[in-house]
Motif scaffolding. Structure first.
Motif, PDB file in Angstrom:
ATOM      1  N   GLY A  16      56.006  36.732  53.746  1.00 48.64           N
ATOM      2  CA  GLY A  16      57.325  37.285  52.628  1.00 48.64           C
ATOM      3  C   GLY A  16      56.969  38.393  52.325  1.00 48.64           C
ATOM      4  O   GLY A  16      57.357  38.707  53.298  1.00 48.64           O
ATOM      5  N   ILE A  17      58.105  38.784  51.386  1.00 48.74           N
ATOM      6  CA  ILE A  17      58.134  39.719  51.579  1.00 48.74           C
ATOM      7  C   ILE A  17      57.492  40.948  50.085  1.00 48.74           C
ATOM      8  O   ILE A  17      58.523  41.186  49.956  1.00 48.74           O
ATOM      9  N   THR A  18      56.614  40.434  49.860  1.00 48.92           N
ATOM     10  CA  THR A  18      56.083  41.196  49.074  1.00 48.92           C
ATOM     11  C   THR A  18      55.645  42.560  49.611  1.00 48.92           C
ATOM     12  O   THR A  18      54.944  42.680  50.691  1.00 48.92           O
ATOM     13  N   LYS A  19      55.358  43.674  48.801  1.00 48.21           N
ATOM     14  CA  LYS A  19      54.807  44.732  48.898  1.00 48.21           C
ATOM     15  C   LYS A  19      53.149  44.605  50.395  1.00 48.21           C
ATOM     16  O   LYS A  19      53.064  44.935  51.059  1.00 48.21           O
ATOM     17  N   ASP A  20      52.610  43.665  49.300  1.00 50.24           N
ATOM     18  CA  ASP A  20      51.125  43.178  50.312  1.00 50.24           C
ATOM     19  C   ASP A  20      51.238  43.066  51.604  1.00 50.24           C
ATOM     20  O   ASP A  20      50.538  43.570  52.710  1.00 50.24           O
ATOM     21  N   GLU A  21      52.878  42.443  51.998  1.00 53.08           N
ATOM     22  CA  GLU A  21      52.994  41.730  53.662  1.00 53.08           C
ATOM     23  C   GLU A  21      53.650  42.438  54.250  1.00 53.08           C
ATOM     24  O   GLU A  21      53.381  42.984  55.413  1.00 53.08           O
ATOM     25  N   MET A  22      54.515  43.345  53.653  1.00 49.93           N
ATOM     26  CA  MET A  22      55.487  44.603  54.126  1.00 49.93           C
ATOM     27  C   MET A  22      54.981  45.700  54.289  1.00 49.93           C
ATOM     28  O   MET A  22      55.715  46.337  54.774  1.00 49.93           O
ATOM     29  N   GLU A  23      54.019  46.168  53.081  1.00 52.21           N
ATOM     30  CA  GLU A  23      53.818  47.745  53.823  1.00 52.21           C
ATOM     31  C   GLU A  23      52.617  47.706  54.809  1.00 52.21           C
ATOM     32  O   GLU A  23      51.091  47.386  54.472  1.00 52.21           O
ATOM     33  N   VAL A  24      52.248  48.447  55.886  1.00 56.70           N
ATOM     34  CA  VAL A  24      51.571  48.094  56.752  1.00 56.70           C
ATOM     35  C   VAL A  24      51.156  49.940  56.837  1.00 56.70           C
ATOM     36  O   VAL A  24      51.785  50.928  56.833  1.00 56.70           O
ATOM     37  N   PRO A  25      50.264  50.581  57.860  1.00 59.73           N
ATOM     38  CA  PRO A  25      50.166  51.736  57.180  1.00 59.73           C
ATOM     39  C   PRO A  25      50.117  52.466  59.075  1.00 59.73           C
ATOM     40  O   PRO A  25      49.922  51.567  59.724  1.00 59.73           O
ATOM     41  N   VAL A  26      50.505  53.514  59.363  1.00 62.11           N
ATOM     42  CA  VAL A  26      50.374  53.764  60.657  1.00 62.11           C
ATOM     43  C   VAL A  26      49.226  55.395  60.694  1.00 62.11           C
ATOM     44  O   VAL A  26      49.311  56.378  59.890  1.00 62.11           O
ATOM     45  N   ILE A  27      48.380  55.139  61.488  1.00 65.13           N
ATOM     46  CA  ILE A  27      47.302  56.314  61.759  1.00 65.13           C
ATOM     47  C   ILE A  27      47.642  56.684  63.360  1.00 65.13           C
ATOM     48  O   ILE A  27      47.471  56.100  64.011  1.00 65.13           O
ATOM     49  N   VAL A  28      47.792  57.826  63.507  1.00 63.06           N
ATOM     50  CA  VAL A  28      47.930  58.635  64.194  1.00 63.06           C
ATOM     51  C   VAL A  28      47.166  59.969  64.198  1.00 63.06           C
ATOM     52  O   VAL A  28      46.617  60.303  64.299  1.00 63.06           O
TER      53      VAL A  28
END
Length: 439
Positions: A423-435
């Protein structure tokens, strides 16, 4: 058929044991001249101009004249995050290509490359959304304390679409990998894209999706050694060290190396036990500790990008397979994914289908015509290349989850999920990037 009616002041409340009973009763009311006035938390209110009746399979203690308020309170509000293809894993793939002197149409606005690197590794942890990371791990855990920024998941926020985008460097519009399963007209079957298995019967078709929608790795045109490292799914038990050890071994070469490394957790555990379950916390701590040791063991001159294909959110099922009120308008069974579902509608039935869908599920799913969903950029740039299969795969209408529900369209024996995505909830759509940069 009409029973267990509880009378309130101006409103009749009728409760059913399950959705099927409620849909059947609703059909009876509609045939008797009632119309759906509104739907609150999946509970339709029908009216004949004289009386109003609320039909529900969601059990409410002590119904009274404030029944609408009671049901409204049960429906939690969620934050939405629409797709943004200017800030996804594709931009990081573009940055990797540029590190080796190759072009890309995607610009990395986060500037993850502070210099050129010999080796580049993408480690994708399935389901590791921002909320999953922050709520299931301590603040000082390796993954949490090394987050560089957050970005948008590929849409649909689901593994088949997102991992394919990462490996290929293509949006779902360009690759046609739009979800977990889809209808292949040559086979007249709905198949799971990863396996070629018939989605509805679990029978093998003998034809994987790669026969119909093939793609190449984003590094296939580059004079750099590239590896795709996946776990051995034939094993009964797997450990993340299996893929991490393989990665380290394949980095031990003098030539430049690009790697895509995939691990299917914590996604599987969260589906089974819940987004914030003890099991999810335990497996994420194990992943965190082993990835920290892996990062420390990387050879010098290596850039490691750790991210996720999508996030996760707690969910409840809607057994849409029982909803003949809607299914009678369909040419084929629904497709794609449980929170990004596509419908092929019988000729001339589009308006009736749309009206019924909005009346029943418009509170928790947004319904778009295929053309509008493409035009709005859900699946990639509508002005760029569009794969020939998209027209067929997206059917006539696309329903996108905006609340905590998912459609179970396979049947009563289908596995029920406690946590899901697409879906398009923030829980589903926001992912971290660790560099992680190894100098």
């Amino acid at each position: 058929m009409i029973s267990n009616v509880k009378i309130t002041e101006n409103l009749l409340y009728q409760e059913y044991d399950d959705e099927k009973e409620m849909y059947t009763a609703l059909d009876d009311y509609l045939h008797c001249g009632y119309k759906i006035k509104e739907t609150i938390y999946l509970c339709p209110i029908v009216s004949n101009g004289v009386e109003e009746i609320i039909l529900s399979y969601i059990h409410v203690d002590n119904p009274s004249m404030d029944i609408k308020k009671k049901i409204h309170r049960m429906c939690k509000s969620v934050r939405l995050m629409k797709p943004d293809y200017s800030d996804t894993i594709l931009n990081l793939v573009g940055a990797i290509r540029k590190n080796y002197g190759y072009s890309s149409k995607y610009i990395d606005k986060h500037n993850i490359f502070d210099r050129k690197y010999k080796n580049c590794v993408i480690l994708l942890l399935d389901g590791l959304g921002r909320n999953v990371l922050e709520k299931n791990l301590d603040e000082d855990a390796f993954l949490n304390k090394n987050v560089s920024f957050y970005e948008h998941a590929i849409y649909p926020s689901t593994t088949a679409a997102s991992t394919t985008a990462t490996v290929s460097g293509l949006t779902p519009l360009e690759s046609s990998w739009t979800g977990w399963s889809n209808y292949i007209k040559e086979l007249d079957r709905e198949i799971i894209l990863f396996t070629g298995v018939n989605y509805y019967t679990d029978e093998p078709t003998g034809r994987p999706a790669s026969d119909f929608i093939p793609y190449k790795p984003f590094f296939s045109d580059m004079k750099v050694k590239g590896y795709i490292i996946n776990p051995d799914f034939s094993k009964k038990s797997m450990d993340i060290n299996d893929v991490l050890s393989d990665s380290l071994q394949k980095l031990n070469y003098p030539q430049p190396i690009i790697q895509y490394v995939y691990w299917p957790e914590p996604d599987g555990i969260m589906h089974e036990y819940g987004t914030y379950s003890k099991e999810a916390k335990d497996i994420l701590k194990d992943i965190n500790d082993k990835v920290e040791r892996y990062a420390n063991a990387l050879p010098l001159d290596t850039l490691l990008i750790i991210s996720a294909d999508h996030g996760h959110t707690p969910v409840k099922p809607i057994n849409i397979y029982d909803c003949d009120l809607l299914n009678k308008y369909l040419k084929t069974k629904p497709s794609n994914d449980s929170r990004c579902i596509t419908f092929r509608v019988k000729d001339g039935m589009g308006d009736k289908f749309v009206k019924m869908f909005h009346a029943l599920f418009g509170e928790v799913f947004s319904l778009y015509s295929k053309r509008d969903a493409i035009k709005m950029g859900f699946f990639g740039d509508p002005n760029g290349y569009i794969h020939a299969r998209i027209d067929d795969f997206l059917g006539d209408y696309v329903a996108i989850a905006t609340n905590q529900f998912y459609f179970n369209f396979k049947g009563e024996n289908n596995h029920l999920f406690k946590s899901h995505h697409a879906g398009i909830t923030k829980d589903e759509m926001e992912v971290p990037v660790i560099v992680i940069r190894k100098y």
